[in-house]
Design a protein around this motif. Sequence first.
Motif, PDB file in Angstrom:
ATOM      1  N   LEU A 263      -0.590   6.444   0.554  1.00 39.52           N
ATOM      2  CA  LEU A 263      -1.299   5.771  -0.476  1.00 39.52           C
ATOM      3  C   LEU A 263      -0.836   4.556  -0.728  1.00 39.52           C
TER       4      LEU A 263
ATOM      5  N   THR B 155      -1.831   2.074   2.354  1.00 38.71           N
ATOM      6  CA  THR B 155      -3.314   2.128   2.185  1.00 38.71           C
ATOM      7  C   THR B 155      -3.875   1.175   1.122  1.00 38.71           C
ATOM      8  N   PHE B 156      -3.174   1.078  -0.163  1.00 37.24           N
ATOM      9  CA  PHE B 156      -3.655   0.491  -1.319  1.00 37.24           C
ATOM     10  C   PHE B 156      -3.211  -1.186  -0.875  1.00 37.24           C
TER      11      PHE B 156
ATOM     12  N   HIS C 192     -11.611  -0.886  -0.863  1.00 38.61           N
ATOM     13  CA  HIS C 192     -10.952   0.439  -1.172  1.00 38.61           C
ATOM     14  C   HIS C 192     -11.383   1.670  -0.565  1.00 38.61           C
TER      15      HIS C 192
ATOM     16  N   MET D 105      -9.111   3.988   1.904  1.00 38.27           N
ATOM     17  CA  MET D 105      -8.960   5.365   1.576  1.00 38.27           C
ATOM     18  C   MET D 105      -9.330   6.688   2.420  1.00 38.27           C
TER      19      MET D 105
ATOM     20  N   TRP E 143      -7.127   9.193   4.676  1.00 39.24           N
ATOM     21  CA  TRP E 143      -7.237  10.844   4.138  1.00 39.24           C
ATOM     22  C   TRP E 143      -6.683  11.707   5.163  1.00 39.24           C
TER      23      TRP E 143
ATOM     24  N   TYR F 286     -17.824   3.420  -3.113  1.00 36.64           N
ATOM     25  CA  TYR F 286     -16.654   2.599  -3.672  1.00 36.64           C
ATOM     26  C   TYR F 286     -17.142   1.480  -4.544  1.00 36.64           C
TER      27      TYR F 286
ATOM     28  N   TYR G 196      -7.177   6.377  -5.905  1.00 41.25           N
ATOM     29  CA  TYR G 196      -5.713   6.751  -5.184  1.00 41.25           C
ATOM     30  C   TYR G 196      -5.115   7.818  -5.731  1.00 41.25           C
TER      31      TYR G 196
ATOM     32  N   GLN H 192      -7.078  11.314  -5.560  1.00 47.97           N
ATOM     33  CA  GLN H 192      -7.181  11.792  -4.147  1.00 47.97           C
ATOM     34  C   GLN H 192      -5.564  11.944  -3.627  1.00 47.97           C
TER      35      GLN H 192
END
Length: 266
Positions: A24, A27-28, A37, A40, A44, A99, A119, A122
């Motif tokens: 996470l 990815t962030f 964003h 994400m 996944w 998003y 984030y 999820q």
Amino acid sequence: MTPFPWAAFVASLPWTAGAVVVVLMLTFAVAVRQGRHSLMDVAWGPGFVAVAVVAWVLSAGHGDDGRRLLLLVLTSAWGLRLGLHIGLRARGGHEDPRYRNLLAGAPGSRNAYALRRVYLPQGAVMFFVSLAIQVGMFTAGPPGWLAAAGTALWLVGFVFEAVGDWQLAQFRKDPARKGTVLDTGLWRYTRHPNYFGDAAVWTGLFLIAADSWPGVLTVLSPALMVWTLAAKTGKPLTEKAMSGRPGYREYVEATSGFIPWPPKRP
């Protein structure tokens, strides 16, 4: 019957949770840099692969080697294919409208709001759903008939998801079909072959884990995934976005909403 190694399993949880956090946060960081964003969605599937790899390593010497390898291979095949598919689809694009709409009303920092609303939720879902894999990695006893049934169901789901995604991608490439409804191939039997396939994949993985105690206790993990896909964010949001498209009402009336079924005749 070999007792379940609860101490080793509990000791593994901070590491598998850490794998989720690492995925996470990476990815962030990339999403903030790119201003998207919706990345994400790309992370996944691979996030589940990261959890499976860590659980596979830590369960060595505790769980059955055949089940451990089976869960690792099936989870990795599903997660990497999904990540690659979404990554190629999103390549060079802009923020996904879902998003963009969610973050449009962010109070204060858009990135901080995304961290809280995208984030963290999820990540929590990813960890909870993956508990079926994590527990299955530590269970003893060779895979039996229930694991075989789970593998077969996983295969059905994987085919529906992969083929459904491919058919949709081909449909979107045809300029003549823009604004129309895909109602051929697997999409003739279910309005959401990709979501149905995802649900079948995770139910199959659960059955592999439930083949030996205490895997059956993780039933809420696939249940959450199926509920999310069929009743929360998957099917409902997609159908809301498609509702105004010409011919979609007729498509809904003729085609099964989730589980594949022959279409109704006019």
